[in-house]
Design a protein around this motif. Structure first.
Motif, PDB file in Angstrom:
ATOM      1  N   TYR A 104      14.839  -1.215  -1.693  1.00  0.00           N
ATOM      2  CA  TYR A 104      14.454  -0.964  -3.077  1.00  0.00           C
ATOM      3  C   TYR A 104      13.192  -0.097  -3.062  1.00  0.00           C
ATOM      4  N   LEU A 105      13.345   1.148  -3.482  1.00  0.00           N
ATOM      5  CA  LEU A 105      12.223   2.093  -3.494  1.00  0.00           C
ATOM      6  C   LEU A 105      11.842   2.393  -4.937  1.00  0.00           C
ATOM      7  N   ASN A 124       1.982  -5.764   2.481  1.00  0.00           N
ATOM      8  CA  ASN A 124       1.570  -4.628   3.278  1.00  0.00           C
ATOM      9  C   ASN A 124       1.081  -3.519   2.340  1.00  0.00           C
ATOM     10  N   TYR A 125      -0.136  -3.697   1.819  1.00  0.00           N
ATOM     11  CA  TYR A 125      -0.731  -2.649   0.985  1.00  0.00           C
ATOM     12  C   TYR A 125      -1.780  -1.925   1.819  1.00  0.00           C
ATOM     13  N   LEU A 126      -2.103  -0.714   1.421  1.00  0.00           N
ATOM     14  CA  LEU A 126      -3.233  -0.045   2.047  1.00  0.00           C
ATOM     15  C   LEU A 126      -4.463  -0.936   1.875  1.00  0.00           C
ATOM     16  N   ASP A 138      10.791  -2.963  -1.840  1.00  0.00           N
ATOM     17  CA  ASP A 138      10.368  -2.723  -0.461  1.00  0.00           C
ATOM     18  C   ASP A 138       9.183  -1.767  -0.363  1.00  0.00           C
ATOM     19  N   TRP A 139       9.163  -0.823  -1.279  1.00  0.00           N
ATOM     20  CA  TRP A 139       8.090   0.183  -1.186  1.00  0.00           C
ATOM     21  C   TRP A 139       7.817   0.701  -2.593  1.00  0.00           C
ATOM     22  N   TYR A 140       6.583   0.581  -3.023  1.00  0.00           N
ATOM     23  CA  TYR A 140       6.189   1.025  -4.363  1.00  0.00           C
ATOM     24  C   TYR A 140       5.086   2.051  -4.216  1.00  0.00           C
ATOM     25  N   ARG A 163       2.688  -1.074  -0.813  1.00  0.00           N
ATOM     26  CA  ARG A 163       2.203  -0.226  -1.893  1.00  0.00           C
ATOM     27  C   ARG A 163       1.390   0.919  -1.297  1.00  0.00           C
ATOM     28  N   THR A 164       1.728   2.123  -1.720  1.00  0.00           N
ATOM     29  CA  THR A 164       0.956   3.296  -1.309  1.00  0.00           C
ATOM     30  C   THR A 164       0.569   4.054  -2.568  1.00  0.00           C
TER      31      THR A 164
END
Ligand code: ANZ
Ligand code: ZN
Length: 815
Positions: free
Chosen positions: A37-38, A212-214, A533-535, A571-572
């Motif tokens: 899920y992007l 897993n965020y910056l 999965d990635w935001y 999160r990026t």
């Protein structure tokens, strides 16, 4: 039908149609493939149209989505519209076009623009926060919050623009002024809806461990919540026999307290006013504070002001001393107890205050180690002096002991405070979701029954804010009148609407099941797809939007609606695109780049590749027209390369090695969002290939096209078909590189002097004799063993060793 020249205007529309007809990018619920899920932040469809900044962040995630699909994932990459809110309302007020019409138009335009970029969104899941079918669930979430006592009403000061006569959200106040008219914003007390996000403060900090965020994004979240551990101290106020609660992180300094300062909005002041001898002065000060924004009040460098409450004293609970009472605007009414114990010897702000108003300065903490200079205020921790039974303790020990002392006597105790406030959820605006509450004269605030949702926003011809600052919905006379759902008496609907955040804090859940009218989304779909999965999103949203949406997700988790504690695994954030002149793009500067024009002139693939190439993805970068043209030339070259080499049967070893190296590089760069270096590598490769055309065969060309497909989907699709392929390039598997092929051929050469091992060096496998000797002679150990010697002969065994045959220098010997 072969195109000889690259002509994006001819091919882009064609392939977009082809992809759409084949439903290429539709995610499949419950597919056996691993899910991915992007998510990108859905746009606000403003009247200005798509910003090239949108193109940058959406293209980036599109590249990741395309690569993931090729790598065998079931990818969900959805899009929608965050369409309620002020910009559209203001635009409507200016142009006379109703917000609903304006929104429809803007969405249509945005959609056309996004589609022209060839983004692989799953359009079948499109959502729109202003559609009743969507905001039914925004209202439903509000009702759940209300039922759990997490939504409540309170009289609180709001930002108020005296010129526009309108309540403002914090986002609309820039440096203490209304962003639209520039008028100084003041505080006005109004009944508001609030959401108790503070109840989740600890979990919002704690659960950051699970994601897993910056690192910088995690820190922003933590600082925004601003958790502070300290002590609450009760100060008795003489004459009225009440207490004032004070929050302090330095209870070890309590023997140095010389005054108690209240925020000018502290509730107790009304009781004190009749007792003070200078009540006129005090009232004036309170009035003056009201004209200031919190921003002004908390500016550190500004001069402290205050006013004494003459004739009233508080009592220090540890020393029983009488201490004077003051008001000062640097004390904030909503933090801690809205009061501060003043310790000038150990706090800079208090020190300035004491100097200005001639308060005593009592030193009660000394540095543990003697210092050369002992100047006040001493703000660090140390050892206590002049502190009665606590003298001699360290600050740490004293904090604990004094807190315990207070707790045992009911004079205070441990306390945790947060900078985070409850979330003000009311807006006195038209273009938002109505808050689903009915006010009954008998029953009070009654929730609208769930079966009656959505409470539709009535169509109003006049949607200006009212003179009194009430929401324009107060003018919807018909809509307003309802029966109380509890007792049936005539009642009135709530007229405030929700903030823009309301629709955007849960939208990614709705993509899973956008047409479901029975539930927010089907639980099986929720289980299959979530978490995201990635935001990726803007830096400006890594505080509020991220925090609000994490909070709502946790709340839904507690209700059993979703099944994990965190919505986003990763999160990026991206940097913004500035204008060519380095400023923000703005109509008023006349420096806006319209993506339509770039697409028209150079093609969507040029725009995409350029925006990936412009600079490091997480940094703000200025637009460069010259660089856009450079990228277009690169695409032309790539086109020519493919057409020229398509008939070549065989590829050279060097070309094969290089394309596998490129394969590895692109794979890693995409995952790390290093799109700019990925593009440079493509450019380098194409330059190499053009100089070595004979060695570029089918195998190399096809791999090159597949690797480049996520970046330039139209161009690569066209060339792929020109190579005679029948299926889409976007259905190919992501190629695997051969690690053996790309190994850099390094070997270790042994260096001998007269047959004795003296050193080892690492060099290219096929290094020449001259080169090897040069490197060998530059080694320190070799130099040492050759001093005073003369080389007679060099023996080089490729891949193995160098042997220097050397003799002692005679001249040296004879000396
Ligand atoms: C006495 C004291 C002595 C303090 C000392 C500091 C140093 P943080 O860390 O941000 O939580 N404070 C408490 N309530 C306040 C309010 N409503 N408005 C303005 N300031 C307030 O800061 C906690 C400190 O901020 C508290 O500790 C208090 O000053 C001040 F040597 O109490 B201290
Ligand atoms: Zn009632």
């Amino acid at each position: 039908m072969k195109e000889l020249k690259y002509n994006p205007q001819k091919i882009e529309k064609k392939w977009q149609k082809y992809w759409q007809e084949k439903n290429f990018y539709q995610a499949k619920d419950f597919s056996k493939k691993p899910k991915q899920y992007l998510l990108v932040e859905f746009p606000y469809p403003s009247g200005q149209g798509l910003h090239v900044g949108h193109c940058r962040s959406y293209t980036a995630m599109d590249i990741i989505a395309r690569k993931r699909r090729m790598a065998g994932f079931n990818v969900l990459f959805p899009i929608g519209w965050d369409a309620f809110g002020l910009p559209t309302e203001n635009y409507a007020l200016k142009t006379g076009i109703h917000p609903q019409i304006a929104t429809q138009r803007n969405i249509k335009n945005f959609k056309r623009q996004l589609k022209s970029l060839g983004l692989s969104f799953d359009w079948s899941r499109e959502i729109n926060t202003t559609e009743p079918r969507y905001y039914k669930w925004t209202q439903w979430i509000f009702l759940q919050l209300f039922k759990k006592d997490l939504a409540y009403q309170a009289e609180i000061p709001i930002n108020w623009c005296p010129k526009c006569k309108i309540g403002l959200a914090n986002e609309e106040v820039i440096n203490g002024r209304h962003e639209r008219c520039g008028e100084k914003v003041v505080q006005k007390t109004k009944k508001q809806w609030l959401i108790k996000i503070t109840a989740y403060a600890d979990r919002l900090i704690e659960d950051l461990k699970k994601v897993n965020y910056l690192e910088k994004i995690k820190n922003q979240q933590i600082n925004w919540i601003g958790r502070s551990e300290g002590t609450e101290v009760n100060f008795k106020i003489e004459k009225i026999n009440e207490i004032v609660k004070v929050f302090t992180t330095r209870v070890d300094t309590i023997f140095g307290v010389v005054a108690l300062v209240l925020a000018p909005e502290h509730k107790i002041i009304n009781k004190l006013l009749p007792l003070v001898s200078n009540s006129q002065e005090v009232k004036k000060y309170i009035q003056k504070t009201k004209e200031k924004s919190e921003f002004e009040r908390t500016q550190l460098e500004k001069e402290r002001t205050g006013v004494p409450l003459k004739g009233i004293f508080a009592e220090n609970p540890l020393t029983s001393e009488k201490i004077p009472l003051w008001l000062a605007d640097y004390v904030i009414g909503t933090y801690g107890g809205g009061a501060v114990m003043v310790v000038p010897a150990h706090d800079k702000r208090d020190f300035d205050f004491a100097k200005k108003y001639n308060l005593k300065i009592k030193e009660v903490v000394k540095p543990i180690q003697k210092r050369e200079k002992n100047s006040l205020p001493f703000v660090e921790e140390g050892r206590l002096v002049n502190s009665g039974q606590f003298s001699g303790l360290t600050s740490q020990e004293a904090k604990e002991k004094i807190t315990q002392y207070l707790a045992e006597r009911n004079l205070g105790g441990k306390s945790v405070q947060y900078k985070l406030r409850d979330w003000i959820f009311s807006r006195q605006h038209y273009w938002g979701e109505p808050i689903p509450i009915i006010h009954c004269p008998k029953c009070g605030a009654v929730p609208v029954p769930e079966k009656d949702l959505p409470v539709k926003l009535p169509y109003l011809k006049k949607y200006q804010v009212t003179e009194t600052g009430e929401s324009p919905l107060a003018n919807a006379k018909q809509w307003l009148k309802v029966k109380c759902p509890k007792c049936g008496s005539p009642a009135k609907r709530e007229t405030d609407t929700m903030p823009n955040w309301a629709g955007s804090n849960w939208y990614y859940i709705r993509y899973l099941d956008p047409k479901n009218d029975k539930e927010i989304a089907n639980p099986k779909k929720i289980k299959y797809w979530l978490p995201v999965d990635w935001y990726n999103g803007g830096m400006e949203h890594t505080t509020l939007h991220l925090l609000y949406s994490r909070f709502i997700y946790k709340f839904l988790y507690d209700l059993g609606v979703v099944f994990q504690e965190e919505p986003y695994q990763k999160r990026t954030s991206h940097g913004i695109v500035l204008a060519e002149d380095g400023r923000k793009m703005s109509k008023s500067f006349g420096n806006v780049v319209n993506p339509d024009e770039i697409v028209k002139k150079y093609g969507a693939d040029t725009l995409r590749v350029y925006e990936m190439f412009m600079g490091p993805f997480d940094q703000a970068i200025a637009w460069s027209s010259q660089s856009v043209r450079g990228v277009r030339r690169f695409l032309d070259k790539l086109w020519q390369l493919v057409l020229t080499c398509q008939k070549n049967k065989k590829s050279s070893q060097e070309a094969i090695k290089k394309i596998h190296q490129l394969n590895k590089k692109i794979e890693e760069d995409i995952e790390k969002m290093r799109f700019n270096t990925a593009i440079s590598s493509f450019m380098e490769f194409v330059n190499f290939a053009l100089e070595n055309k004979e060695g570029i065969g089918k195998e190399v060309i096809e791999r090159l096209l597949i690797l480049f497909a996520p970046f330039a989907p139209h161009l690569t699709e066209e060339l792929w078909h020109q190579l005679g392929k029948k299926s889409s390039i976007h259905n190919q598997s992501w190629p695997k590189y051969n690690p053996k092929l790309i190994e850099e051929k390094k070997i270790v050469l042994v260096i001998q002097i007269n047959g004795k091992l003296r050193d080892k060096i690492e060099v290219e496998k096929n290094i020449s004799k001259e080169e090897a000797i040069k490197i060998a002679l530059s080694q320190e150990k070799v130099k040492k063993h050759l001093t005073g010697k003369k080389i007679k002969k060099e023996i080089f065994v490729p891949g193995k060793l160098i042997n220097f045959v050397a003799v002692e220098c005679k001249i040296k010997m004879s000396r």
